[in-house]
Design an enzyme around this catalytic site. Structure first.
Site, PDB file in Angstrom:
ATOM      1  N   ARG A 186       0.824  -1.229   0.000  1.00 49.33           N
ATOM      2  CA  ARG A 186       0.000   0.000   0.000  1.00 49.33           C
ATOM      3  C   ARG A 186       0.848   1.266   0.000  1.00 49.33           C
ATOM      4  NH1 ARG A 186      -2.465  -3.692  -0.960  1.00 49.33           N
ATOM      5  NH2 ARG A 186      -4.359  -4.504   0.005  1.00 49.33           N
ATOM      6  N   SER A 236     -10.109  -0.424   4.849  1.00 49.08           N
ATOM      7  CA  SER A 236      -9.178  -0.602   5.972  1.00 49.08           C
ATOM      8  C   SER A 236      -8.600   0.725   6.442  1.00 49.08           C
ATOM      9  CB  SER A 236      -8.010  -1.504   5.555  1.00 49.08           C
ATOM     10  OG  SER A 236      -8.505  -2.765   5.190  1.00 49.08           O
ATOM     11  N   GLU A 306      -3.573   3.313   6.979  1.00 51.31           N
ATOM     12  CA  GLU A 306      -3.621   3.088   5.528  1.00 51.31           C
ATOM     13  C   GLU A 306      -4.366   4.268   4.895  1.00 51.31           C
ATOM     14  OE1 GLU A 306      -4.515  -0.839   4.118  1.00 51.31           O
ATOM     15  OE2 GLU A 306      -5.558  -0.050   2.336  1.00 51.31           O
TER      16      GLU A 306
HETATM   17  C1  LIG Z   1     -15.414  -0.321   0.710  1.00 53.90           C
HETATM   18  C2  LIG Z   1     -13.945  -0.118   0.436  1.00 53.90           C
HETATM   19  C3  LIG Z   1     -13.132  -1.208   0.205  1.00 53.90           C
HETATM   20  C4  LIG Z   1     -11.757  -1.032  -0.047  1.00 53.90           C
HETATM   21  N1  LIG Z   1     -10.982  -2.129  -0.304  1.00 53.90           N
HETATM   22  C5  LIG Z   1      -9.687  -1.963  -0.662  1.00 53.90           C
HETATM   23  C6  LIG Z   1      -8.883  -3.098  -1.043  1.00 53.90           C
HETATM   24  O1  LIG Z   1      -9.320  -4.224  -1.065  1.00 53.90           O
HETATM   25  N2  LIG Z   1      -7.583  -2.871  -1.387  1.00 53.90           N
HETATM   26  C7  LIG Z   1      -7.056  -1.609  -1.393  1.00 53.90           C
HETATM   27  O2  LIG Z   1      -5.855  -1.472  -1.733  1.00 53.90           O
HETATM   28  N3  LIG Z   1      -7.785  -0.535  -1.044  1.00 53.90           N
HETATM   29  C8  LIG Z   1      -9.083  -0.675  -0.678  1.00 53.90           C
HETATM   30  N4  LIG Z   1      -9.837   0.419  -0.320  1.00 53.90           N
HETATM   31  C9  LIG Z   1      -9.189   1.750  -0.241  1.00 53.90           C
HETATM   32  C10 LIG Z   1      -9.238   2.562  -1.547  1.00 53.90           C
HETATM   33  O3  LIG Z   1     -10.290   2.128  -2.369  1.00 53.90           O
HETATM   34  C11 LIG Z   1      -7.904   2.490  -2.327  1.00 53.90           C
HETATM   35  O4  LIG Z   1      -6.832   2.985  -1.564  1.00 53.90           O
HETATM   36  C12 LIG Z   1      -7.999   3.278  -3.652  1.00 53.90           C
HETATM   37  O5  LIG Z   1      -6.913   2.919  -4.483  1.00 53.90           O
HETATM   38  C13 LIG Z   1      -8.027   4.794  -3.485  1.00 53.90           C
HETATM   39  O6  LIG Z   1      -8.325   5.340  -4.752  1.00 53.90           O
HETATM   40  P1  LIG Z   1      -9.004   6.756  -4.968  1.00 53.90           P
HETATM   41  O7  LIG Z   1      -8.995   7.019  -6.407  1.00 53.90           O
HETATM   42  O8  LIG Z   1     -10.347   6.814  -4.295  1.00 53.90           O
HETATM   43  O9  LIG Z   1      -7.969   7.696  -4.231  1.00 53.90           O
HETATM   44  P2  LIG Z   1      -8.262   8.795  -3.136  1.00 53.90           P
HETATM   45  O10 LIG Z   1      -8.813   8.148  -1.915  1.00 53.90           O
HETATM   46  O11 LIG Z   1      -9.043   9.898  -3.733  1.00 53.90           O
HETATM   47  O12 LIG Z   1      -6.770   9.302  -2.846  1.00 53.90           O
HETATM   48  C14 LIG Z   1      -5.849   8.481  -2.157  1.00 53.90           C
HETATM   49  C15 LIG Z   1      -4.472   9.163  -2.216  1.00 53.90           C
HETATM   50  O13 LIG Z   1      -4.005   9.120  -3.550  1.00 53.90           O
HETATM   51  C16 LIG Z   1      -3.790  10.444  -4.054  1.00 53.90           C
HETATM   52  N5  LIG Z   1      -4.210  10.443  -5.454  1.00 53.90           N
HETATM   53  C17 LIG Z   1      -5.379  10.028  -5.985  1.00 53.90           C
HETATM   54  N6  LIG Z   1      -5.349  10.134  -7.325  1.00 53.90           N
HETATM   55  C18 LIG Z   1      -4.147  10.639  -7.658  1.00 53.90           C
HETATM   56  C19 LIG Z   1      -3.501  10.991  -8.871  1.00 53.90           C
HETATM   57  N7  LIG Z   1      -4.103  10.844 -10.060  1.00 53.90           N
HETATM   58  N8  LIG Z   1      -2.238  11.480  -8.813  1.00 53.90           N
HETATM   59  C20 LIG Z   1      -1.597  11.658  -7.633  1.00 53.90           C
HETATM   60  N9  LIG Z   1      -2.156  11.358  -6.442  1.00 53.90           N
HETATM   61  C21 LIG Z   1      -3.410  10.851  -6.449  1.00 53.90           C
HETATM   62  C22 LIG Z   1      -4.645  11.352  -3.194  1.00 53.90           C
HETATM   63  O14 LIG Z   1      -4.146  12.678  -3.171  1.00 53.90           O
HETATM   64  C23 LIG Z   1      -4.526  10.658  -1.854  1.00 53.90           C
HETATM   65  O15 LIG Z   1      -3.297  10.989  -1.237  1.00 53.90           O
HETATM   66  C24 LIG Z   1     -11.213   0.272  -0.055  1.00 53.90           C
HETATM   67  C25 LIG Z   1     -12.047   1.383   0.169  1.00 53.90           C
HETATM   68  C26 LIG Z   1     -13.403   1.195   0.413  1.00 53.90           C
HETATM   69  C27 LIG Z   1     -14.282   2.395   0.639  1.00 53.90           C
END
Ligand SMILES: Cc1cc2nc3c(=O)[nH]c(=O)nc-3n(C[C@H](O)[C@H](O)[C@H](O)COP(=O)(O)OP(=O)(O)OC[C@H]3O[C@@H](n4cnc5c(N)ncnc54)[C@H](O)[C@@H]3O)c2cc1C
Length: 319
Positions: A186, A236, A306
């Site tokens: 992660r 998480s 995380e």
């Molecule tokens: C129900 C649920 C289940 C989940 N299960 C998992 C799982 O199984 N495995 C897992 O790994 N995660 C899981 N997650 C966590 C989450 O979905 C992941 O971490 C996901 O990759 C975050 O993506 P996001 O686009 O929503 O990023 P955001 O939450 O919007 O951002 C996360 C970070 O990345 C940065 N960021 C986002 N996009 C960019 C970009 N284009 N360039 C630079 N920085 C950027 C943001 O600034 C921030 O620091 C879960 C979340 C939920 C709600």
């Protein structure tokens, strides 16, 4: 919100003249993350082109002029962030338009950073290109998943990623290989940096589309049985410590169901905090501290978030 200084107002005016950027001032961020928590963004921009993104970062760097430039951060689906109740200063960007395109080329699939990962995995599987199926079950953009090296059921983004286009502070566009990202559990070197992921290229293998789509449905069914549904959350809250599970340790401390304001440590999964009734970021932080302290005291294990603590929350967590 504080009133803008003349230099901030100047930056805002220059940003507003960039084609391909739609800017809003003081937009509440609770509607832009899966926790449904957070105050307003000083500026929230929807960027539609790579050219606009590059120009934005150039303008922001110019506005710094020796001092700290205004903070720029991207929000994907906001599924792994906790946003402070007072909101975020600087510029928050969301990637749309060009960043929502997908292209197939032989065994490679290219996707803009704003593409939802579950959608990409299903489209790829439907084409009989295999590899992304295990990543179809959680809300994420491609960009967020690359930055987090997201993973599920034994597959991590780094296993499939070939390269990514990024825009660096100052606006330079560069290509990074997966090794350049130094991906870990992660984590990648991009976390906490002002570099923005614009697109990603993944490798896939030829296979049976029907079987791949069936696998996605099966894995998603399995996930529904273990994760809490119905209340806003970010999955998480803590990373699993080596050889163990954060959820098991928190559960052993008897913290399942513990509440603070409108937030609760899920009764179903101790490593998930749910917003069951208008929780504030401070409510969530209080539960995180309770879990960290109890697990540290009982097991001597230091839990590491995380969830990305944004704005002033990071300093409050480590204080
Ligand atoms: C129900 C649920 C289940 C989940 N299960 C998992 C799982 O199984 N495995 C897992 O790994 N995660 C899981 N997650 C966590 C989450 O979905 C992941 O971490 C996901 O990759 C975050 O993506 P996001 O686009 O929503 O990023 P955001 O939450 O919007 O951002 C996360 C970070 O990345 C940065 N960021 C986002 N996009 C960019 C970009 N284009 N360039 C630079 N920085 C950027 C943001 O600034 C921030 O620091 C879960 C979340 C939920 C709600």
């Amino acid at each position: 919100m504080q009133t803008a200084t003349p230099s901030e107002a100047g930056l805002r005016a220059r940003l507003q003249s960039i084609e391909g950027l739609e800017l809003r001032v003081g937009e509440p961020l609770a509607g832009y993350n899966t926790f449904r928590i957070g105050g307003p963004a000083e500026m929230l921009g929807r960027v539609n082109t790579l050219d606009a993104l590059s120009r934005i970062l150039a303008e922001v760097a110019d506005a710094g002029e020796g001092a700290d430039p205004p903070r720029v951060q991207v929000l994907g689906l906001g599924s792994n962030v906790l946003i402070p109740d007072e909101g975020l200063g600087g510029l928050v960007l969301r990637l749309a338009g060009e960043f929502e395109r997908v292209e197939f080329d032989g065994d490679r699939v290219w996707a803009g950073a704003g593409v939802p990962l579950p959608q990409l995995a299903r489209r790829t599987a439907a084409q009989g290109r295999l590899g992304l199926e295990a990543l179809a079950g959680f809300p994420s953009t491609v960009g967020g998943a690359v930055v987090m090296n997201a993973g599920c059921y034994g597959t991590e983004i780094k296993d499939l990623l070939v390269c990514t286009t990024v825009v660096e502070p100052g606006g330079r566009v560069a290509e990074l290989t997966v090794d350049d990202l130094e991906p870990g559990y992660r984590s990648t070197v991009l976390q906490g940096r002002a570099t923005i992921v614009a697109d990603a290229t993944f490798r896939t293998e030829r296979g049976d589309a029907v079987a791949a789509l069936a696998r996605i449905r099966e894995l998603n069914r399995k996930r529904k049985q273990t994760l809490p549904w119905g209340f806003p959350n970010v999955g998480s809250i803590f990373k699993n410590p080596p050889g163990d599970y954060a959820g098991r340790l928190i559960d052993e401390c008897g913290l399942k169901g513990r509440e603070e304001g409108g937030a609760r440590i899920s009764r179903r999964h101790a490593n998930v905090i749910v917003n069951f009734d208008g929780a504030s970021a401070e409510d969530v932080l209080a539960l995180m501290r309770a879990a960290r302290d109890a697990v540290g005291e009982r097991f001597g294990v230091e839990l590491e978030p995380e969830v990305v603590l944004t704005g002033a929350l990071r300093a409050r967590w480590t204080a």
